[in-house]
Design a protein around this motif. Structure first.
Motif, mmCIF file in Angstrom:
data_model
loop_
_atom_site.group_PDB
_atom_site.id
_atom_site.type_symbol
_atom_site.label_atom_id
_atom_site.label_comp_id
_atom_site.label_asym_id
_atom_site.label_seq_id
_atom_site.Cartn_x
_atom_site.Cartn_y
_atom_site.Cartn_z
ATOM 1 N N LYS A 270 0.839 -1.199 0.000
ATOM 2 C CA LYS A 270 0.000 0.000 0.000
ATOM 3 C C LYS A 270 0.874 1.248 0.000
ATOM 4 O O LYS A 270 1.799 1.387 0.800
ATOM 5 N N SER A 271 0.618 2.125 -0.973
ATOM 6 C CA SER A 271 1.367 3.380 -1.158
ATOM 7 C C SER A 271 2.794 3.149 -1.649
ATOM 8 O O SER A 271 3.633 4.058 -1.566
ATOM 9 N N TRP A 272 3.087 1.971 -2.137
ATOM 10 C CA TRP A 272 4.425 1.690 -2.697
ATOM 11 C C TRP A 272 4.623 2.547 -3.949
ATOM 12 O O TRP A 272 3.786 2.570 -4.844
ATOM 13 N N ASP A 273 5.751 3.284 -4.016
ATOM 14 C CA ASP A 273 5.943 4.238 -5.118
ATOM 15 C C ASP A 273 7.046 3.834 -6.087
ATOM 16 O O ASP A 273 7.429 4.613 -6.952
ATOM 17 N N LYS A 274 7.564 2.628 -5.959
ATOM 18 C CA LYS A 274 8.572 2.151 -6.912
ATOM 19 C C LYS A 274 7.928 1.108 -7.828
ATOM 20 O O LYS A 274 6.719 0.979 -7.878
ATOM 21 N N TYR A 275 8.761 0.385 -8.567
ATOM 22 C CA TYR A 275 8.238 -0.605 -9.510
ATOM 23 C C TYR A 275 7.353 -1.600 -8.779
ATOM 24 O O TYR A 275 7.746 -2.183 -7.766
ATOM 25 N N ARG A 276 6.120 -1.815 -9.300
ATOM 26 C CA ARG A 276 5.159 -2.651 -8.582
ATOM 27 C C ARG A 276 4.889 -3.985 -9.257
ATOM 28 O O ARG A 276 4.234 -4.850 -8.676
ATOM 29 N N GLY A 277 5.376 -4.179 -10.486
ATOM 30 C CA GLY A 277 5.236 -5.474 -11.149
ATOM 31 C C GLY A 277 3.799 -5.934 -11.301
ATOM 32 O O GLY A 277 3.529 -7.141 -11.235
ATOM 33 N N LEU A 279 1.269 -5.399 -9.285
ATOM 34 C CA LEU A 279 0.557 -5.585 -8.026
ATOM 35 C C LEU A 279 -0.187 -4.314 -7.639
ATOM 36 O O LEU A 279 0.212 -3.200 -7.997
ATOM 37 N N ASP A 280 -1.263 -4.487 -6.891
ATOM 38 C CA ASP A 280 -2.086 -3.359 -6.458
ATOM 39 C C ASP A 280 -1.416 -2.639 -5.289
ATOM 40 O O ASP A 280 -1.020 -3.288 -4.308
ATOM 41 N N VAL A 281 -1.286 -1.326 -5.394
ATOM 42 C CA VAL A 281 -0.624 -0.547 -4.341
ATOM 43 C C VAL A 281 -1.587 0.459 -3.703
ATOM 44 O O VAL A 281 -1.156 1.397 -3.031
ATOM 45 N N LYS A 282 -2.875 0.223 -3.924
ATOM 46 C CA LYS A 282 -3.860 1.166 -3.362
ATOM 47 C C LYS A 282 -4.734 0.523 -2.304
ATOM 48 O O LYS A 282 -4.929 1.082 -1.226
ATOM 49 N N GLY A 283 -5.275 -0.657 -2.583
ATOM 50 C CA GLY A 283 -6.248 -1.233 -1.660
ATOM 51 C C GLY A 283 -5.958 -2.638 -1.209
ATOM 52 O O GLY A 283 -6.880 -3.361 -0.801
ATOM 53 N N MET A 285 -5.444 -5.295 -2.805
ATOM 54 C CA MET A 285 -6.185 -6.304 -3.562
ATOM 55 C C MET A 285 -5.309 -7.497 -3.958
ATOM 56 O O MET A 285 -5.828 -8.556 -4.299
ATOM 57 N N THR A 286 -3.989 -7.339 -3.948
ATOM 58 C CA THR A 286 -3.081 -8.442 -4.309
ATOM 59 C C THR A 286 -2.187 -8.824 -3.128
ATOM 60 O O THR A 286 -1.069 -9.315 -3.313
ATOM 61 N N GLY A 287 -2.693 -8.631 -1.935
ATOM 62 C CA GLY A 287 -1.922 -8.952 -0.743
ATOM 63 C C GLY A 287 -1.366 -7.705 -0.087
ATOM 64 O O GLY A 287 -1.290 -6.623 -0.691
ATOM 65 N N ARG A 288 -0.940 -7.853 1.155
ATOM 66 C CA ARG A 288 -0.422 -6.719 1.914
ATOM 67 C C ARG A 288 1.071 -6.519 1.708
ATOM 68 O O ARG A 288 1.562 -5.400 1.762
ATOM 69 N N TYR A 289 1.790 -7.617 1.454
ATOM 70 C CA TYR A 289 3.245 -7.523 1.369
ATOM 71 C C TYR A 289 3.744 -8.226 0.102
ATOM 72 O O TYR A 289 3.069 -9.066 -0.488
ATOM 73 N N SER A 290 4.955 -7.875 -0.293
ATOM 74 C CA SER A 290 5.636 -8.574 -1.375
ATOM 75 C C SER A 290 7.143 -8.478 -1.153
ATOM 76 O O SER A 290 7.603 -7.844 -0.200
ATOM 77 N N ILE A 291 7.902 -9.127 -2.038
ATOM 78 C CA ILE A 291 9.368 -9.129 -1.963
ATOM 79 C C ILE A 291 9.901 -8.323 -3.140
ATOM 80 O O ILE A 291 9.503 -8.536 -4.294
#
Length: 942
Positions: A270-277, A279-283, A285-291
């Motif tokens: 959520k609110s991630w501002d770099k490359y997201r591949g 994945l959802d960075v707003k709500g 919808m694709t999980g809370r965390y990633s690597i």
């Protein structure tokens, strides 16, 4: 024994010198007679050991390579649980064991190196965008539209301005570099003529003046593929054989958690501002965390199955499959140890989009990671090749190897028909639309009409102010586009990396710091000496000693070879009809005291000339390791074949008996060819034919527009390859030995063409192209080097992928018989690593076009420095069990690594001892010897 010795001697029996030097070897028959019976087995073992050592050394130096280092293609058993039609995809399997017995002789190099890295390939973004350059639009003779971009740049600040040109066509972007001469600017027509099939155009291209063309060309370059990557990571429990089972694992084991933490850092989406591949960075919808991680400027997002949303009611876990199933490269972590790898099949995972599977297991007993790789058959070969066995004890080294393997794998998969056809359709549509738009656009044409003009000429006086205003606006818009591209994440924003700080395998070592003469030719003598010819004479150069003159300038040496196996020196001297080949003993120059009168002159060498070679214009000798030294001499349209009297084996056993000079060469036969040869290469035959006996040796002869093969025994001429076009620059014909079968690498213009000796095979499947036209080519598996007057270009020989370009002024290859030696005026001292690591905008945006005037430290004012690239850092010769990992910094040390592309760091390093050299030679994965305590790799200037 006597029969064997007579065969070794050749036609002439060796004559023992009146007084034998006890320091020299004793002949075999006398030694055997003196040995007690109990010691004869020991002598036999020593002979066998020497033969193996010689074989390893020979394979390392002869261009032996095998594409089987990168796996074998297998039709794996297909597993279909629903009884449907079998999926017939074939996969190339890499498990580190594909080579079988050959692996015992030649270890596969496994240094992880990025292929076609962004900082070497994204030319328009790096060299053109935001800088003054010219763009043209036109159509070729097939009526296919094209765009051409040309810039004059000195990107590496080495006072070596170059033209860089990109030709945009539907098949992709072709890139070349051309030498710039201040007193002779090139025209666009001349630049175009360096591209294949672009020599003669019915109509000249039209220059585009609108600044908006930069946005269009940037869009074309982005079709080459993303600079950032998304990889799937799938967790599998022991015994699971379907993707439904694997995707239904809600959580992973402790080993799996440890593995994903090794890959990168856990980030909040959520609110991630770099490359997201994707994945959802707003709500969430694709999980809370990633690597997430960065490797050498590439951002990487991992789609981890256990971190994506899990649904108890959805057996197929569609949300997880939607991401991982659409990733080109998937990592499958198999819990339960390496035994699980034998049961895995790519058909377990139903995805037509995934082309590369990386299988990873962790052995808790010895804390090692193991790796197998499955690549869909259509994926081109890519490195690094797996070590044997494919086990990694150092987790950070494994991480680096895996990241590089996956990045290279996705880039390779992008060239499969599935993706390349789609990319070609997209490029075709874009280029046609842009062609129609710009050919019908008359904006700016009256401002400064130029067709086939000089690149970046001075504008006419009447329109100078308008032209200057246009140029300022052109650069401003380009810089804004560049900044916008960086902000969107479509380009790297930093050269920092989380990888290990390592030295590149091709990193040069300073051999001799100050040599004032330009080198015409040269060769190495042992590990510490060079013999080089200059216009001022021929010099012997030795590490840590002052160079000394051995032949004065009256002896005009055009070509020389040091043949250490027989202790002789071969020179081609003079020119025209007076040119001859001279033969000297190396012992004549060993231990001489340097005085003003010690150098030999023209009158001193008369007794050393081969009279039969009068009028020769080139010659070639066989590679070390053959049974006899052979030499072919070109005299007009005549080839003179000669052979050294003693075999290499005889000289090795009885060096004191091999003391001949000119009388050591025996005339074999004379062969006629159709034209005057420009290049000669002796090609050794295969050892044994299937029916017994040996096949004939051959000579590859290159003329103005073709390569032929001449049978040494019969003189029969077979046509090999014709070079099309009116402008032909022949570079080299190099004999390679793929899987022990001789093969030729024919190099001309920008092209390297693999040619089997069977002329029925004329495939261009493995051809590749250089950015610059080389003067010299060197093969050192797995790399191939091209030397131009101002750059060194390094590619992988198995796929032609670029791994490095180093700009160096007045570059000249000296020799590559053992290690690679070259001369340049580039400095050997650079600032320390912390001072070298600059912000991206400083590192990538320094060049201007046209370049500023050369400053006082121009290349012409600098002395030549001689450098060495040790062969053992490039080509390994070891057995599987002795494979060594890539050197790394001590565990726990955090290093920031800058890609070495920008400056080609030439370092002054501690001298490598024989002991260190031996250790490194046995470790095929090790790019450099271990650093001695207290030494430094980088020396800051005073």
């Amino acid at each position: 024994m006597k029969l064997m010795m007579s065969r070794l001697r050749g036609e002439r029996s060796p004559v023992a010198p009146p007084q034998r030097d006890r320091a020299r070897s004793v002949c075999v028959d006398r030694l055997a007679a003196l040995l007690p019976p109990a010691l004869e087995p020991a002598l036999a073992r020593r002979r066998a050991s020497a033969a193996v050592s010689s074989t390893n050394d020979l394979i390392s130096r002869r261009g032996v390579f095998s594409r089987r280092h990168y796996g074998s293609v297998e039709l794996l058993p297909q597993v279909e649980t629903d009884g449907g039609e079998l999926n017939g995809r074939r996969f190339r399997v890499e498990n580190g064991e594909a080579l079988g017995e050959t692996e015992e002789i030649f270890g596969s190099p496994s240094t992880p190196v990025l292929e076609n890295p962004e900082y070497q390939t994204r030319w328009y973004f790096k060299y053109f965008l935001g800088k003054l350059h010219q763009n043209y639009v036109g159509s070729d003779n097939d009526k296919s539209p094209f765009f051409l971009s040309v810039v004059l740049t000195d990107a590496n600040n080495q006072c070596v301005p170059q033209y860089r040109a990109i030709l945009w066509k539907k098949t992709g972007a072709q890139k070349i570099s051309l030498t710039y001469a201040a007193n002779k600017p090139m025209t666009v027509k001349q630049i175009l003529s360096n591209f294949p099939n672009m020599e003669k155009l019915d109509k000249g291209p039209k220059e585009i003046f609108t600044p908006d063309i930069q946005k269009d060309l940037l869009l074309l370059e982005e079709q080459e593929g993303s600079v950032n990557f998304k990889f799937g990571v799938l967790y599998a429990k022991p015994g699971q054989t379907s993707d439904d089972e694997m995707f239904s694992n809600e959580n992973g084991s402790s080993d799996f958690d440890r593995f994903i933490n090794l890959l990168g850092g856990k980030i909040r989406l959520k609110s991630w501002d770099k490359y997201r591949g994707g994945l959802d960075v707003k709500g969430d919808m694709t999980g809370r965390y990633s690597i997430y991680t960065i490797y050498e400027g590439h951002e990487i997002m991992f789609h981890v199955s256990t971190l994506l949303p899990y649904s108890k009611d959805n057996r197929q876990q569609v949300e997880r499959k939607r991401h991982i199933g659409n990733d080109i490269v998937n990592i499958v972590f198999l819990d339960g140890g390496s035994s699980e790898m034998n049961h895995f099949n790519p058909s377990f995972i139903k995805s037509q989009f995934t082309h590369v599977f990386a299988l990873v297991t962790h052995e808790t007993t010895d804390d090692t990671y193991r790796l197998h790789v499955f690549s869909e058959e259509s994926v081109p070969l890519f490195g690094p090749s797996l070590p044997c066995p494919p086990a990694f004890r150092n987790s950070q080294e494994f991480r680096e190897f895996l990241l590089v393997k996956m990045i290279n794998g996705e880039k390779a998969a992008f060239n499969t028909p599935t993706f390349s056809q789609k990319r070609e359709r997209t490029l075709d549509m874009l280029i046609k639309d842009l062609y129609s738009e710009h050919m019908n656009d008359s904006r700016g044409n009256m401002l400064n009409r130029r067709a086939f003009s000089d690149v970046l000429p001075d504008p006419p006086r009447g329109s100078r102010r308008k032209e200057e205003a246009r140029q300022v606006e052109f650069v401003r818009i380009g810089q804004a586009l560049k900044l916008d591209t960086i902000v969107k994440g479509d380009a790297p924003t930093s050269l920092a990396t989380t990888g290990l700080f390592k030295r590149a395998p091709w990193e040069p070592h300073c051999f001799y710091p100050d040599f004032s003469n330009e080198i015409v030719c040269g060769d190495s003598w042992g590990d510490t000496r060079l013999l080089v010819s200059t216009e001022s004479g021929t010099y012997l150069i030795e590490e840590s000693l002052a160079h000394r003159l051995v032949f004065d300038k009256s002896v005009v040496v055009k070509q020389l070879h040091v043949v250490e196996a027989h202790g002789i020196l071969l020179l081609r001297c003079e020119k025209g009809r007076d040119c001859k080949i001279y033969v000297f003993r190396l012992s004549d120059f060993d231990g001489e005291v340097s005085t003003d009168n010690s150098a030999r002159g023209r009158q001193d060498i008369k007794d050393n000339r081969l009279e039969k070679t009068k009028g020769c214009h080139t010659f070639s000798i066989s590679r070390p390791g053959g049974s006899h030294l052979r030499m072919v001499v070109a005299i007009g349209k005549k080839l003179l074949l000669m052979q050294w009297r003693h075999s290499a084996a005889w000289t090795a056993w009885c060096p004191a008996s091999d003391t001949d000079t000119v009388e050591g060469f025996q005339y074999i036969r004379e062969l006629q060819v159709t034209e005057t040869p420009l290049l000669l290469t002796l090609v050794d035959s295969s050892l044994v034919k299937s029916g017994g006996g040996t096949s004939d040796n051959h000579i590859c002869v290159a003329y103005r527009h073709q390569f032929d093969l001449v049978n040494e025994r019969t003189g029969e001429i077979t046509h090999l390859h014709t070079v099309e076009g009116s402008r032909v620059h022949l570079v080299a014909a190099i004999d390679l030995y793929e899987d022990q079968e001789p093969e030729l690498l024919l190099c001309f213009n920008h092209t390297c063409h693999f040619q089997k000796l069977n002329v029925e095979n004329t495939s261009t499947e493995f051809d590749f192209h250089w950015n610059s036209v080389p003067n010299s080519i060197v093969c050192a598996f797995p790399y191939i080097f091209a030397f131009t007057p101002d750059s060194m270009e390094i590619r992988l020989i198995i796929n032609g992928n670029l791994v490095q370009t180093m700009v160096m002024p007045k570059l000249n290859l000296i020799c590559s018989k053992n290690d690679i030696f070259f001369a340049t005026t580039a400095p050997e001292f650079f600032s320390s690593k912390s001072e070298r690591l600059q912000l991206d905008k400083q590192e990538r945006d320094l060049s201007t076009s046209p370049p500023s005037s050369p400053h006082s430290s121009s290349p012409e004012a600098r002395p030549f420095r001689l450098y060495r690239i040790p062969l053992h850092t490039l080509s390994g010769t070891s057995t599987c069990e002795r494979r060594c990992p890539t050197p790394s910094v001590p565990h726990g040390t955090s290093e920031v690594h800058e890609p070495a592309s920008e400056a080609g760091r030439l370092l002054a390093v501690p001298k490598v001892s024989d002991h260190q050299r031996g250790l490194s030679r046995s470790c095929s994965s090790s790019p450099t010897p271990h650093q001695p305590p207290g030494s430094t790799f980088l020396v800051a200037p005073k």
